[in-house]
Design a protein around this motif. Structure first.
Motif: not given
Length: 255
Positions: A42-50, A101-105, A200-211
């Motif tokens: 996927t094209d998720l960012s590191p934060a979104e992946v984690a 994680n927010t500091l990781v490219s 969740l506080a960073h808005g970094a969860i893709d809920w459909p993919l999580a399901a």
């Protein structure tokens, strides 16, 4: 994001969730497979992946804890003590990992994930070749505190639940496999919950993919628990080692 992915990729992510769930309760390492899939496919960012990966481990941790309570491992005082210490350290270590994680490219995330895979493959190999040395022993509390904090920190950064690292580390210290698996499931609940709240506080969860990943992962947790109690897992462990070693350089070099 999920709607933009082709059907074969969606199917593969679901299969990685299933395989990850089996690995979580059968051998410990395995929960990283959904993280790998989300990062590579996927094209998720590191934060979104984690964040997307770690939220799936809330349910898998709860189910795994219930399974190992039912089979008796988490009713044993020493195992409960180890699990409690690991869970408490996760409260502190996981949020720090989320912040890191927010500091990781994207590039650095791939390198970290690749190195982690290689290290875990080595730990699983060590466990496989030293299984005859297992004994009914549990490490001292200060050692468990240090181990738990380190695992929670890494889990928060990468988006894994904890068993991937905790199980082979505990076994290397002399804790029997089933007791190690049981302790790690309880730890995973806290890591996943704390990590999910942070992402969740960073808005970094893709809920459909999580399901998509998480539902097959739950089925895999039940299958893995049955495998751990009923079948020899040597072939599964060897396949896992080969998979981790094959993926490690790809993730490190092409992150």
């Amino acid at each position: 994001m999920m709607a933009a992915l082709p059907l074969p990729v969606l199917v593969l992510l679901g299969l990685l969730g299933l395989a990850g769930g089996i690995g979580i309760t059968a051998v410990g390492p395995g929960g990283v497979l959904p993280t790998i899939g989300l990062f590579a496919l996927t094209d998720l960012s590191p934060a979104e992946v984690a964040g997307t990966a770690i939220v799936t481990h809330v349910a898998t941790g709860v189910l795994g804890t219930a399974a190992y309570t039912r089979s008796g491992q988490l009713r044993e005082p020493e195992t409960r003590r180890t699990a409690l210490i690991l869970a408490c350290t996760a409260v502190v270590g996981t949020p720090i990992g989320v912040l890191l994680n927010t500091l990781v490219s994207q590039r650095a995330f791939g390198v970290v994930l690749g190195v982690l895979l290689a290290a875990v493959a080595a730990l699983v190999w060590y466990r496989e070749h030293h299984s005859s040395a297992e004994r009914l022993a549990h490490p001292p509390a200060p050692l468990v505190v240090g181990l738990g904090f380190a695992v929670a920190l890494v889990s928060g950064v990468v988006g894994i639940g904890g068993p991937m690292l905790t199980v082979p580390l505990l076994v290397a210290l002399g804790v029997p496999v089933l007791e190690s698996l049981a302790s790690a499931q309880a730890q995973s609940v806290v890591i996943a919950t704390a990590g999910s709240l942070g992402y969740l506080a960073h808005g970094a969860i893709d809920w459909p993919l999580a399901a998509l990943v998480g539902i097959p992962e739950l089925a895999g947790v039940v299958l893995g628990w049955k495998i751990a109690h009923a079948l020899p897992t040597r072939s599964l462990k060897l396949a896992l080692i080969a998979t981790l070693l094959a993926l490690a350089p790809y993730l490190a070099l092409h992150g």
